[in-house]
Write a protein that holds these residues in place. Structure first.
Motif, PDB file in Angstrom:
ATOM      1  N   TRP A   1      -1.893 -31.718  18.032  1.00 59.85           N
ATOM      2  CA  TRP A   1      -2.836 -30.785  18.652  1.00 59.85           C
ATOM      3  C   TRP A   1      -2.500 -29.331  18.289  1.00 59.85           C
ATOM      4  O   TRP A   1      -3.377 -28.562  17.887  1.00 59.85           O
ATOM      5  CB  TRP A   1      -2.817 -30.996  20.151  1.00 59.85           C
ATOM      6  CG  TRP A   1      -3.467 -29.936  20.989  1.00 59.85           C
ATOM      7  CD1 TRP A   1      -2.838 -28.972  21.726  1.00 59.85           C
ATOM      8  CD2 TRP A   1      -4.866 -29.740  21.212  1.00 59.85           C
ATOM      9  NE1 TRP A   1      -3.737 -28.195  22.392  1.00 59.85           N
ATOM     10  CE2 TRP A   1      -5.001 -28.641  22.094  1.00 59.85           C
ATOM     11  CE3 TRP A   1      -6.011 -30.386  20.760  1.00 59.85           C
ATOM     12  CZ2 TRP A   1      -6.243 -28.172  22.523  1.00 59.85           C
ATOM     13  CZ3 TRP A   1      -7.253 -29.924  21.189  1.00 59.85           C
ATOM     14  CH2 TRP A   1      -7.362 -28.829  22.049  1.00 59.85           C
ATOM     15  N   ASP A   2      -1.238 -28.975  18.447  1.00 58.65           N
ATOM     16  CA  ASP A   2      -0.821 -27.603  18.134  1.00 58.65           C
ATOM     17  C   ASP A   2      -1.071 -27.270  16.668  1.00 58.65           C
ATOM     18  O   ASP A   2      -1.481 -26.144  16.334  1.00 58.65           O
ATOM     19  CB  ASP A   2       0.651 -27.414  18.481  1.00 58.65           C
ATOM     20  CG  ASP A   2       0.901 -27.428  19.988  1.00 58.65           C
ATOM     21  OD1 ASP A   2      -0.052 -27.165  20.749  1.00 58.65           O
ATOM     22  OD2 ASP A   2       2.042 -27.711  20.395  1.00 58.65           O
ATOM     23  N   ARG A   3      -0.848 -28.244  15.808  1.00 60.98           N
ATOM     24  CA  ARG A   3      -1.098 -28.036  14.382  1.00 60.98           C
ATOM     25  C   ARG A   3      -2.597 -27.846  14.126  1.00 60.98           C
ATOM     26  O   ARG A   3      -2.998 -26.980  13.341  1.00 60.98           O
ATOM     27  CB  ARG A   3      -0.567 -29.220  13.576  1.00 60.98           C
ATOM     28  CG  ARG A   3      -0.680 -29.039  12.060  1.00 60.98           C
ATOM     29  CD  ARG A   3      -0.240 -30.283  11.291  1.00 60.98           C
ATOM     30  NE  ARG A   3       1.093 -30.699  11.676  1.00 60.98           N
ATOM     31  CZ  ARG A   3       1.401 -31.885  12.163  1.00 60.98           C
ATOM     32  NH1 ARG A   3       0.442 -32.807  12.344  1.00 60.98           N
ATOM     33  NH2 ARG A   3       2.640 -32.183  12.474  1.00 60.98           N
ATOM     34  N   ALA A   4      -3.415 -28.665  14.796  1.00 63.03           N
ATOM     35  CA  ALA A   4      -4.866 -28.561  14.615  1.00 63.03           C
ATOM     36  C   ALA A   4      -5.375 -27.189  15.048  1.00 63.03           C
ATOM     37  O   ALA A   4      -6.212 -26.576  14.368  1.00 63.03           O
ATOM     38  CB  ALA A   4      -5.571 -29.665  15.396  1.00 63.03           C
ATOM     39  N   LEU A   5      -4.884 -26.696  16.187  1.00 64.41           N
ATOM     40  CA  LEU A   5      -5.303 -25.375  16.647  1.00 64.41           C
ATOM     41  C   LEU A   5      -4.876 -24.286  15.681  1.00 64.41           C
ATOM     42  O   LEU A   5      -5.623 -23.334  15.405  1.00 64.41           O
ATOM     43  CB  LEU A   5      -4.720 -25.093  18.033  1.00 64.41           C
ATOM     44  CG  LEU A   5      -5.251 -25.910  19.208  1.00 64.41           C
ATOM     45  CD1 LEU A   5      -4.600 -25.436  20.496  1.00 64.41           C
ATOM     46  CD2 LEU A   5      -6.757 -25.829  19.324  1.00 64.41           C
ATOM     47  N   SER A   6      -3.667 -24.420  15.153  1.00 65.80           N
ATOM     48  CA  SER A   6      -3.141 -23.412  14.230  1.00 65.80           C
ATOM     49  C   SER A   6      -3.930 -23.361  12.928  1.00 65.80           C
ATOM     50  O   SER A   6      -4.261 -22.286  12.422  1.00 65.80           O
ATOM     51  CB  SER A   6      -1.665 -23.701  13.951  1.00 65.80           C
ATOM     52  OG  SER A   6      -1.155 -22.820  12.972  1.00 65.80           O
ATOM     53  N   LEU A   7      -4.253 -24.536  12.385  1.00 69.10           N
ATOM     54  CA  LEU A   7      -4.946 -24.587  11.095  1.00 69.10           C
ATOM     55  C   LEU A   7      -6.441 -24.294  11.230  1.00 69.10           C
ATOM     56  O   LEU A   7      -7.043 -23.711  10.320  1.00 69.10           O
ATOM     57  CB  LEU A   7      -4.737 -25.964  10.455  1.00 69.10           C
ATOM     58  CG  LEU A   7      -3.302 -26.305  10.046  1.00 69.10           C
ATOM     59  CD1 LEU A   7      -3.218 -27.736   9.513  1.00 69.10           C
ATOM     60  CD2 LEU A   7      -2.791 -25.333   8.993  1.00 69.10           C
ATOM     61  N   ASP A   8      -7.046 -24.741  12.338  1.00 70.08           N
ATOM     62  CA  ASP A   8      -8.473 -24.510  12.592  1.00 70.08           C
ATOM     63  C   ASP A   8      -9.308 -24.800  11.333  1.00 70.08           C
ATOM     64  O   ASP A   8     -10.086 -23.964  10.867  1.00 70.08           O
ATOM     65  CB  ASP A   8      -8.686 -23.066  13.051  1.00 70.08           C
ATOM     66  CG  ASP A   8     -10.084 -22.816  13.619  1.00 70.08           C
ATOM     67  OD1 ASP A   8     -10.804 -23.806  13.896  1.00 70.08           O
ATOM     68  OD2 ASP A   8     -10.476 -21.638  13.745  1.00 70.08           O
ATOM     69  N   LYS A   9      -9.155 -26.003  10.810  1.00 73.75           N
ATOM     70  CA  LYS A   9      -9.740 -26.351   9.509  1.00 73.75           C
ATOM     71  C   LYS A   9     -11.254 -26.170   9.450  1.00 73.75           C
ATOM     72  O   LYS A   9     -11.794 -25.776   8.414  1.00 73.75           O
ATOM     73  CB  LYS A   9      -9.393 -27.805   9.167  1.00 73.75           C
ATOM     74  CG  LYS A   9      -7.929 -28.048   8.874  1.00 73.75           C
ATOM     75  CD  LYS A   9      -7.697 -29.522   8.572  1.00 73.75           C
ATOM     76  CE  LYS A   9      -6.229 -29.813   8.322  1.00 73.75           C
ATOM     77  NZ  LYS A   9      -5.996 -31.272   8.064  1.00 73.75           N
ATOM     78  N   ALA A  10     -11.945 -26.469  10.525  1.00 69.12           N
ATOM     79  CA  ALA A  10     -13.410 -26.394  10.524  1.00 69.12           C
ATOM     80  C   ALA A  10     -13.940 -25.087  11.102  1.00 69.12           C
ATOM     81  O   ALA A  10     -15.151 -24.914  11.231  1.00 69.12           O
ATOM     82  CB  ALA A  10     -13.995 -27.586  11.279  1.00 69.12           C
ATOM     83  N   GLY A  11     -13.028 -24.185  11.463  1.00 67.18           N
ATOM     84  CA  GLY A  11     -13.459 -22.902  12.001  1.00 67.18           C
ATOM     85  C   GLY A  11     -14.162 -23.008  13.338  1.00 67.18           C
ATOM     86  O   GLY A  11     -15.065 -22.218  13.644  1.00 67.18           O
ATOM     87  N   ARG A  12     -13.741 -23.937  14.193  1.00 69.44           N
ATOM     88  CA  ARG A  12     -14.442 -24.201  15.448  1.00 69.44           C
ATOM     89  C   ARG A  12     -13.674 -23.748  16.693  1.00 69.44           C
ATOM     90  O   ARG A  12     -14.227 -23.763  17.795  1.00 69.44           O
ATOM     91  CB  ARG A  12     -14.749 -25.693  15.554  1.00 69.44           C
ATOM     92  CG  ARG A  12     -15.766 -26.181  14.524  1.00 69.44           C
ATOM     93  CD  ARG A  12     -15.833 -27.696  14.466  1.00 69.44           C
ATOM     94  NE  ARG A  12     -16.996 -28.140  13.685  1.00 69.44           N
ATOM     95  CZ  ARG A  12     -17.218 -29.410  13.321  1.00 69.44           C
ATOM     96  NH1 ARG A  12     -16.352 -30.359  13.681  1.00 69.44           N
ATOM     97  NH2 ARG A  12     -18.288 -29.718  12.615  1.00 69.44           N
ATOM     98  N   VAL A  13     -12.424 -23.362  16.540  1.00 70.98           N
ATOM     99  CA  VAL A  13     -11.580 -23.073  17.700  1.00 70.98           C
ATOM    100  C   VAL A  13     -12.166 -21.969  18.569  1.00 70.98           C
ATOM    101  O   VAL A  13     -12.161 -22.061  19.810  1.00 70.98           O
ATOM    102  CB  VAL A  13     -10.150 -22.707  17.244  1.00 70.98           C
ATOM    103  CG1 VAL A  13      -9.348 -22.107  18.390  1.00 70.98           C
ATOM    104  CG2 VAL A  13      -9.432 -23.950  16.704  1.00 70.98           C
ATOM    105  N   ALA A  14     -12.697 -20.927  17.967  1.00 71.48           N
ATOM    106  CA  ALA A  14     -13.197 -19.776  18.725  1.00 71.48           C
ATOM    107  C   ALA A  14     -14.316 -20.155  19.687  1.00 71.48           C
ATOM    108  O   ALA A  14     -14.507 -19.495  20.718  1.00 71.48           O
ATOM    109  CB  ALA A  14     -13.670 -18.689  17.762  1.00 71.48           C
TER     110      ALA A  14
END
Length: 363
Positions: free
Chosen positions: A168-181
């Motif tokens: 999870w932490d890695r996914a948030l950091s990488l934000d591959k799809a630009g969706r975190v915001a």
């Protein structure tokens, strides 16, 4: 995908005789390819499966798990005066004395005996079937309670919350799809429960909640019943591993009790059915309560929160990653799944005191 002649060439590597009449597809599984073999010897049937080496990268280790678990179950059935040919999955070995065959394409195949006269259910949609499902998994756990050998980890980090949060932490950091915001509310759902879920995981890691044999795929279609409705055995043992059996209980509650669909757009449809919870719990504990430790009893109801939370996290994490794990039918599919699963989690949390009371009443 496979011709019958090719399947015949594969099947002939196993000790099932030479009198094969036909090999036909069976079911529409999402992971393995399954076929039924019919022979002329007393109309015996066998199940042939191509094991998915992507999902299960170490098939030999997986088959070793299955053989050790079924050997233990068989000894229990014999001790109890039962029929090991009907009450335990029987793996057929190859002529080279292996529990699997690897073809020229590197694909792995396995064969087991088809249990005649068995009854299966596609889903549990009544309290009566939920009770039966609970009995089935409870019986399996009870019979395996004194098996203490470690099993291979066939799926890395399965239900391990520490591992899930690392992902999870890695996914948030990488934000591959630009969706975190755009997901601040959904991310807060996860973060607000992080410590509670890790505390539960720590109880497992420390050994306070014991590690046992868990099935890890507790849907009712993986339980065979006889014509009278009594439990025969649990099947589809590909995912058996060493973990807490509370995960099996929690995952069953997540699926059995949901009044809506896993990807329901109408969140008002989604709630946890307390009657279904009561029925499954009653069936499960009727077979299992004598082999549970005190911490297992205390945390049994919480496991439904734990596993449902994990599924919220996994759906949302896959959406953040760009939908690389779960198949989607439309761009927002994983986000819809996340919200539906979160609605179920809220319903479980709201009814948690009642769930604990039901567990206590059945111990």
């Amino acid at each position: 995908m496979y011709t019958e002649s090719y399947l015949l060439s594969v099947a002939q590597n196993f000790r099932i005789g030479t009198d094969i009449v036909s090999i036909k597809p069976l079911g529409d599984g999402f992971i393995n390819d399954t076929f039924i073999i019919r022979t002329s010897s007393h109309n015996r049937k066998f199940i042939l499966q191509r094991k998915n080496k992507v999902v299960f990268p170490d098939v030999p280790a997986m088959m070793d798990n299955i053989e050790r678990v079924t050997a233990h179950l068989r000894s229990k059935v014999v001790q109890q005066g039962g029929d090991p040919q009907r009450e335990v999955l029987t793996v057929i070995r190859t002529h080279q004395n292996l529990p699997y065959f690897q073809d020229d394409n590197g694909e792995y195949w396995a064969v087991c005996v088809f249990i005649e006269g068995s009854v299966t259910y596609d889903r549990a949609d009544t309290p009566q079937l939920a009770f039966k499902g609970g009995q089935g998994i409870g019986k399996f756990h009870s019979m395996m309670a004194d098996f203490h050998e470690p099993l291979a980890e066939v799926i890395k980090g399965f239900h391990n919350m520490q591992w899930r949060f690392t992902q999870w932490d890695r996914a948030l950091s990488l934000d591959k799809a630009g969706r975190v915001a755009s997901l601040s509310e959904e991310i807060q759902w996860i973060e607000s429960r992080r410590q509670r879920m890790l505390d539960f995981q720590n109880r497992i890691t420390s050994g306070e909640i014991p590690t046992r044999v868990s099935h890890n795929d507790t849907k009712i279609s993986n339980i065979l019943f006889n014509a009278d409705g009594d439990v025969l055995c649990v099947i589809d043992l590909d995912t058996v591993m060493s973990s807490t059996t509370l995960n099996d209980f929690g995952d069953a509650i997540r699926s059995y009790t949901n009044t809506g669909a896993e990807d329901d757009r109408n969140l008002s449809n989604v709630t946890m059915s307390l009657p279904m919870f009561e029925a499954y719990t009653r069936g499960y504990l009727s077979m299992r309560k004598d082999t549970l430790t005190l911490p297992e009893k205390q945390w049994l109801a919480f496991s439904a929160r734990f596993i449902t939370f994990e599924q919220v996290l996994r759906f949302l994490m896959d959406y953040i990653d760009g939908d690389t794990y779960y198949k989607i039918a439309y761009p927002q599919h994983n986000l819809v799944r996340t919200r539906a699963q979160y609605q179920l989690l809220l319903s479980i949390e709201e009814q948690y005191p009642l769930m604990q009371r039901i567990v206590e009443q059945n111990l």
